[in-house]
Scaffold this motif. Sequence first.
Motif, mmCIF file in Angstrom:
data_model
loop_
_atom_site.group_PDB
_atom_site.id
_atom_site.type_symbol
_atom_site.label_atom_id
_atom_site.label_comp_id
_atom_site.label_asym_id
_atom_site.label_seq_id
_atom_site.Cartn_x
_atom_site.Cartn_y
_atom_site.Cartn_z
ATOM 1 N N CYS A 144 0.833 -1.203 0.000
ATOM 2 C CA CYS A 144 0.000 0.000 0.000
ATOM 3 C C CYS A 144 0.868 1.254 0.000
ATOM 4 N N PHE A 145 2.014 1.200 0.674
ATOM 5 C CA PHE A 145 2.900 2.364 0.701
ATOM 6 C C PHE A 145 3.532 2.610 -0.665
ATOM 7 N N THR A 146 3.981 1.537 -1.327
ATOM 8 C CA THR A 146 4.585 1.723 -2.644
ATOM 9 C C THR A 146 3.520 2.212 -3.636
ATOM 10 N N THR A 147 2.296 1.663 -3.520
ATOM 11 C CA THR A 147 1.230 2.095 -4.428
ATOM 12 C C THR A 147 0.969 3.591 -4.268
ATOM 13 N N VAL A 148 0.834 4.044 -3.008
ATOM 14 C CA VAL A 148 0.525 5.447 -2.765
ATOM 15 C C VAL A 148 1.647 6.352 -3.273
ATOM 16 N N ALA A 149 2.894 5.951 -3.028
ATOM 17 C CA ALA A 149 4.029 6.779 -3.453
ATOM 18 C C ALA A 149 4.039 6.924 -4.984
ATOM 19 N N ILE A 150 3.822 5.812 -5.698
ATOM 20 C CA ILE A 150 3.874 5.852 -7.163
ATOM 21 C C ILE A 150 2.617 6.520 -7.732
ATOM 22 N N LEU A 151 1.489 6.268 -7.059
ATOM 23 C CA LEU A 151 0.208 6.875 -7.474
ATOM 24 C C LEU A 151 0.321 8.402 -7.522
ATOM 25 N N ALA A 152 0.916 8.975 -6.468
ATOM 26 C CA ALA A 152 1.042 10.430 -6.397
ATOM 27 C C ALA A 152 1.837 10.957 -7.590
ATOM 28 N N ALA A 153 2.933 10.271 -7.924
ATOM 29 C CA ALA A 153 3.767 10.716 -9.043
ATOM 30 C C ALA A 153 3.024 10.583 -10.365
#
Lengths: 277, 304
Positions: A144-153
């Motif tokens: 979930c953390f990697t998804t959120v980080a990449i999602l924002a970009a």
Amino acid sequence: MSAVVSWAQRATLFVGFVFLYAPIVILAVMSFNASRLVSVWGGFSTKWYAALLENEQLLHSAKISFAAALTSATLSTLLGLLAAISLTRFGRFRTRFLFFGAVHAPLVLPEVVLGLALLTCFVAFGVGRGFITLVIGHVTLTMCFTTVAILAALRDGDPALEEAAMDLGATPFGAFVRVALPQIAPAIVTAYLLAFTLSLDDLVIASFATGPGATTLPMRIYSQVRLGVSPQINAISTLLLAIVAVALGLAALVSSRRARRDGQVMTSLARAPDNAS
Amino acid sequence: MSARRRLSLGERLVIAAPYLWIGAFFLAPMLLIAKISVSQSVLARPPYRPIFEFSDSLADIWAKAQSFTFDAYRALVSDTLYLESYLSSLTIAAVSTLITLIIAYPFALAMARAPERLRPLLIGLAAAPFWTSFLIRVYAWIALLKDEGLINNALMALGLITAPLQMFATPGAVVVGIVYSYLPFMLLPLYAALERQDPSLREAAADLGASPAQVFLRVTLPLSREGVVAGALLVFIPAVGEFVIPDLLGGSETLMIGRTLWNDFFSNHDWPAASAAAIVLVAVLMIPLLLWERARLADEDDAR
């Protein structure tokens, strides 16, 4: 006005950083204390470090932790990238809510709940716990953390650039790889590092998901702390802090070099119109 | 709501891996937890009856469903332990979030107003503790807070107190631990919000006769609202479910939901109770998140 502000500023920064670093510094100093007691200084000694190097259990756990962090960070960055693409590029597909909810849930759930769910699942299906289940737990936690980080970009990126590439004949996949991917590369690196540290640091999920053969370093540290404060823990903590400090120092050096180089590029770009005129 | 669309084959391939992963290792385990929460306590150890099988007829399923019990949920309400832990978790998390904000705001402001060339160094220093082990940082506080710890020793040496203060194993120690461990999570969004502010807005307010305090209250603070909200959420949400800090610093008196769940599961082996509490917690936490995402999607539709 500015002299007063800068005095207050310095005081604030000083107090803030003392608060952040004092416990860490005290821990490091204590690792060289010959006495077993925190409150008594028994002279300078490196005996806890010597004891540490002979503590094979601890070293084995450190190895397990690093291996698990490398594997789970890689997997979870890949899965996070795919999930982020799905959430930004696929529009309102069916079950988007379910997907969104399930991907984000571990962000708000106490780790104990996630650990509990995984453990009951492993037990119910008779899966033996060990390194693989540890990695499964960590990927589920960090995804979930990697998804959120990449999602924002991906949300910040300009979709027009990819559309332009497709107008020029690129396939959607080609456009993504050659246009969007370079743009979000820093976010991917951040996501990987985030997943890596989360996995390396995790105690709760590991306690639920792993078996006797794969005890991680935080689990080992935790059980030692519960049994009573051991100076060996101070020593291994100091070693870990030193490794992190060196890594951060190197990263800072590299990024300041790059900033200087980029700075030169920017200044030459800024001058370009002058040359043209 | 606009119509849902079907995914193309390529899109399905992209989404398959993350979907299968969360399906197998998050959704399925959560369903299992939901099932255990309605199982009978005595039978609640593996393999948790009643279990549905593919060969079950509808009548079988109905018969098995009859044996579902909501005792665990009833117990959640009647036995006040869970309610108390939940309320105590919320209180401790709220107090910690407030203190973190009070400490982090001036800190972030000082960082954001520092000379530009110093800022990367300051951010690095502020973020570095985040990269060191969380457990180790909490552990460092034990040495400070114990009865024979460094703070008590220093205070006694200075003659300020005669007997050690009881700091370790109290809810206060948990608050200190949370504030300390989560400070970077508050500091960084605040810094980002404050650094983005246009200094000319403050200058304009000052030119128009605002005192420094007025400039702060009417320009700086309102413009940093997003940073405050982001930081508060990043501290509050994980603090509610925190397990390690109350376990190491809180002693046996401090009730927090993460620890109560852990104890019921591992010490009391009351899996249905722990599962029911987990399910309620999931529902309570997920609903705001999903409502927020719905609102965001609606905003996107409006923007189009």
